[in-house]
Design a protein around this motif. Structure first.
Motif, PDB file in Angstrom:
ATOM      1  N   MET A  11       0.841  -1.199   0.000  1.00  0.00           N
ATOM      2  CA  MET A  11       0.000   0.000   0.000  1.00  0.00           C
ATOM      3  C   MET A  11       0.875   1.247   0.000  1.00  0.00           C
ATOM      4  SD  MET A  11      -2.842   1.181   2.795  1.00  0.00           S
ATOM      5  CE  MET A  11      -3.819  -0.297   2.522  1.00  0.00           C
ATOM      6  N   HIS A  12       0.487   2.213  -0.824  1.00  0.00           N
ATOM      7  CA  HIS A  12       1.266   3.448  -0.915  1.00  0.00           C
ATOM      8  C   HIS A  12       1.186   4.233   0.389  1.00  0.00           C
ATOM      9  CE1 HIS A  12       3.418   6.533  -3.085  1.00  0.00           C
ATOM     10  NE2 HIS A  12       2.561   7.439  -2.648  1.00  0.00           N
ATOM     11  N   VAL A  13       2.322   4.772   0.808  1.00  0.00           N
ATOM     12  CA  VAL A  13       2.400   5.570   2.033  1.00  0.00           C
ATOM     13  C   VAL A  13       2.721   7.011   1.655  1.00  0.00           C
ATOM     14  CG1 VAL A  13       3.641   5.917   4.197  1.00  0.00           C
ATOM     15  CG2 VAL A  13       3.096   3.596   3.430  1.00  0.00           C
ATOM     16  N   PHE A  14       2.041   7.935   2.298  1.00  0.00           N
ATOM     17  CA  PHE A  14       2.210   9.357   2.005  1.00  0.00           C
ATOM     18  C   PHE A  14       2.828  10.071   3.204  1.00  0.00           C
ATOM     19  CE2 PHE A  14      -1.263   7.734  -0.479  1.00  0.00           C
ATOM     20  CZ  PHE A  14      -1.109   8.324  -1.733  1.00  0.00           C
ATOM     21  N   GLU A  15       3.783  10.944   2.925  1.00  0.00           N
ATOM     22  CA  GLU A  15       4.348  11.785   3.975  1.00  0.00           C
ATOM     23  C   GLU A  15       3.345  12.883   4.333  1.00  0.00           C
ATOM     24  OE1 GLU A  15       7.338  11.490   5.549  1.00  0.00           O
ATOM     25  OE2 GLU A  15       7.645   9.600   4.475  1.00  0.00           O
ATOM     26  N   ALA A  16       3.256  13.188   5.605  1.00  0.00           N
ATOM     27  CA  ALA A  16       2.365  14.253   6.058  1.00  0.00           C
ATOM     28  C   ALA A  16       3.057  15.048   7.160  1.00  0.00           C
ATOM     29  CB  ALA A  16       1.048  13.679   6.574  1.00  0.00           C
ATOM     30  N   GLU A  17       2.634  16.272   7.325  1.00  0.00           N
ATOM     31  CA  GLU A  17       3.188  17.135   8.366  1.00  0.00           C
ATOM     32  C   GLU A  17       2.060  17.652   9.248  1.00  0.00           C
ATOM     33  OE1 GLU A  17       5.276  21.504   8.640  1.00  0.00           O
ATOM     34  OE2 GLU A  17       6.092  20.094   7.166  1.00  0.00           O
ATOM     35  N   ILE A  18       2.276  17.638  10.545  1.00  0.00           N
ATOM     36  CA  ILE A  18       1.270  18.176  11.460  1.00  0.00           C
ATOM     37  C   ILE A  18       1.248  19.695  11.340  1.00  0.00           C
ATOM     38  CG2 ILE A  18       0.561  18.433  13.863  1.00  0.00           C
ATOM     39  CD1 ILE A  18       1.773  15.737  14.461  1.00  0.00           C
ATOM     40  N   VAL A  46      -1.098  17.019   3.729  1.00  0.00           N
ATOM     41  CA  VAL A  46      -0.652  15.922   2.858  1.00  0.00           C
ATOM     42  C   VAL A  46      -0.489  16.514   1.460  1.00  0.00           C
ATOM     43  CG1 VAL A  46      -1.073  13.562   2.114  1.00  0.00           C
ATOM     44  CG2 VAL A  46      -2.083  14.365   4.262  1.00  0.00           C
ATOM     45  N   ALA A  47       0.762  16.767   1.081  1.00  0.00           N
ATOM     46  CA  ALA A  47       1.012  17.520  -0.146  1.00  0.00           C
ATOM     47  C   ALA A  47       0.840  16.691  -1.422  1.00  0.00           C
ATOM     48  CB  ALA A  47       2.426  18.113  -0.101  1.00  0.00           C
ATOM     49  N   ASP A  48       1.018  15.384  -1.332  1.00  0.00           N
ATOM     50  CA  ASP A  48       0.988  14.540  -2.523  1.00  0.00           C
ATOM     51  C   ASP A  48      -0.397  14.576  -3.175  1.00  0.00           C
ATOM     52  OD1 ASP A  48       0.973  12.392  -4.374  1.00  0.00           O
ATOM     53  OD2 ASP A  48       2.539  11.365  -3.252  1.00  0.00           O
ATOM     54  N   PRO A  49      -0.498  15.001  -4.438  1.00  0.00           N
ATOM     55  CA  PRO A  49      -1.815  15.095  -5.094  1.00  0.00           C
ATOM     56  C   PRO A  49      -2.471  13.737  -5.341  1.00  0.00           C
ATOM     57  CG  PRO A  49      -0.062  15.539  -6.675  1.00  0.00           C
ATOM     58  CD  PRO A  49       0.594  15.458  -5.331  1.00  0.00           C
ATOM     59  N   ASP A  50      -1.701  12.653  -5.206  1.00  0.00           N
ATOM     60  CA  ASP A  50      -2.264  11.318  -5.402  1.00  0.00           C
ATOM     61  C   ASP A  50      -3.022  10.812  -4.172  1.00  0.00           C
ATOM     62  OD1 ASP A  50      -1.320  11.115  -7.989  1.00  0.00           O
ATOM     63  OD2 ASP A  50       0.572  10.189  -7.386  1.00  0.00           O
ATOM     64  N   PHE A  51      -2.897  11.514  -3.053  1.00  0.00           N
ATOM     65  CA  PHE A  51      -3.618  11.089  -1.842  1.00  0.00           C
ATOM     66  C   PHE A  51      -5.116  11.261  -2.052  1.00  0.00           C
ATOM     67  CE2 PHE A  51      -5.678  12.151   2.204  1.00  0.00           C
ATOM     68  CZ  PHE A  51      -5.418  10.986   2.903  1.00  0.00           C
ATOM     69  N   ARG A  52      -5.866  10.207  -1.753  1.00  0.00           N
ATOM     70  CA  ARG A  52      -7.315  10.225  -1.964  1.00  0.00           C
ATOM     71  C   ARG A  52      -8.037   9.550  -0.801  1.00  0.00           C
ATOM     72  NH1 ARG A  52      -5.967  12.801  -5.841  1.00  0.00           N
ATOM     73  NH2 ARG A  52      -6.580  12.658  -8.030  1.00  0.00           N
ATOM     74  N   PHE A  53      -9.265   9.992  -0.556  1.00  0.00           N
ATOM     75  CA  PHE A  53     -10.157   9.258   0.350  1.00  0.00           C
ATOM     76  C   PHE A  53     -11.584   9.634   0.016  1.00  0.00           C
ATOM     77  CE2 PHE A  53      -9.667  13.286   2.515  1.00  0.00           C
ATOM     78  CZ  PHE A  53     -10.877  13.517   3.162  1.00  0.00           C
ATOM     79  N   LEU A  54     -12.506   8.786   0.430  1.00  0.00           N
ATOM     80  CA  LEU A  54     -13.932   9.033   0.240  1.00  0.00           C
ATOM     81  C   LEU A  54     -14.570   9.352   1.591  1.00  0.00           C
ATOM     82  CD1 LEU A  54     -14.704   6.066  -2.198  1.00  0.00           C
ATOM     83  CD2 LEU A  54     -14.496   8.496  -2.784  1.00  0.00           C
TER      84      LEU A  54
END
Length: 234
Positions: free
Chosen positions: A1-8, A25-33
């Motif tokens: 599963m792809h992991v995304f870096e995030a900053e508080i 979460v800067a990565d434009p590929d991050f998605r959720f419903l």
């Protein structure tokens, strides 16, 4: 599963027991419903801790998400959030996960029943209906033991005042003198008062006993099981 870096971006004490993490979460590929959860991973003293948390925000707000974390002495990640987490800290998140999702084509009427911190995925759905300007009739039914632990109470009450399709019922099972709203557990009387049509979808999330009791109660009231969607996080 792809992991995304995030900053508080911020840590906010929302109630005496719940802290809210605002994550960039800067990565434009991050998605959720709306309604989904993510895995949050944090390195604490050289050890990686991972736990699942429902996102409380709408997917419309790209680049940021919000998680509500309840205090827990036995849970390392919750201890970190409540004791050490600070703006600027780096964490990792997964893509949105799980079938606990609401999309407008599923139904024009939803009842979102949450108990305690189990309200979190309901907030995502409720906020999405609001922020996307959906015509969905959304009833948020929120059971909490202590009125001080009502998450985002002011925001929810304001949303209901300004949107005719949003409805809110909060019930407190251990009321204090300052609480003047509904009391006791969610029961047939409270559900009948919603006066919703037969095609309504019911979403359930909360402690195990509550979800099981609500599922049985709804079924006894004639709601078919295929119209009951529940999140198991125990």
């Amino acid at each position: 599963m792809h992991v995304f870096e995030a900053e508080i971006a911020a840590v906010v004490a929302a109630t005496p027991q719940i802290r809210v993490l605002h994550l960039a979460v800067a990565d434009p590929d991050f998605r959720f419903l709306p309604g989904q959860w993510i895995d949050l991973s944090v390195d604490v003293d050289g050890v990686t801790h991972t736990s699942g948390y429902s996102i409380t925000t709408s997917p419309l707000h790209r680049g940021t998400i919000e998680l509500a974390v309840k205090a827990s002495a036995r849970h390392p990640l919750a201890r970190w959030v409540h004791g050490k987490a600070a703006a600027g800290d780096r964490v990792r998140v997964s893509q949105g996960q799980g079938p606990f999702v609401y999309l407008p084509e599923m139904s024009d009427n939803v009842v979102l029943i949450g108990g305690g911190v189990g309200i979190t995925p309901m907030l995502s759905i409720f906020r999405h209906v609001r922020d996307a300007g959906l015509a969905t009739q959304a009833h948020l039914v929120y059971s909490v033991s202590d009125s001080r632990e009502i998450l985002f109470r002011d925001e929810l009450e304001a949303a209901v005042r300004s949107h005719r399709n949003l409805h809110l019922s909060i019930t407190v099972t251990q009321p204090d003198p300052a609480w003047h709203g509904l009391t006791g557990r969610i029961d047939p009387l409270k559900l009948h008062a919603l006066d919703v049509p037969d095609d309504t979808l019911y979403y359930l999330c909360g402690p195990r006993g509550m979800v099981e009791d609500m599922s049985t109660l709804l079924h006894d009231l004639g709601v078919p099981m295929n119209r009951i969607i529940f999140e198991k996080w125990w």
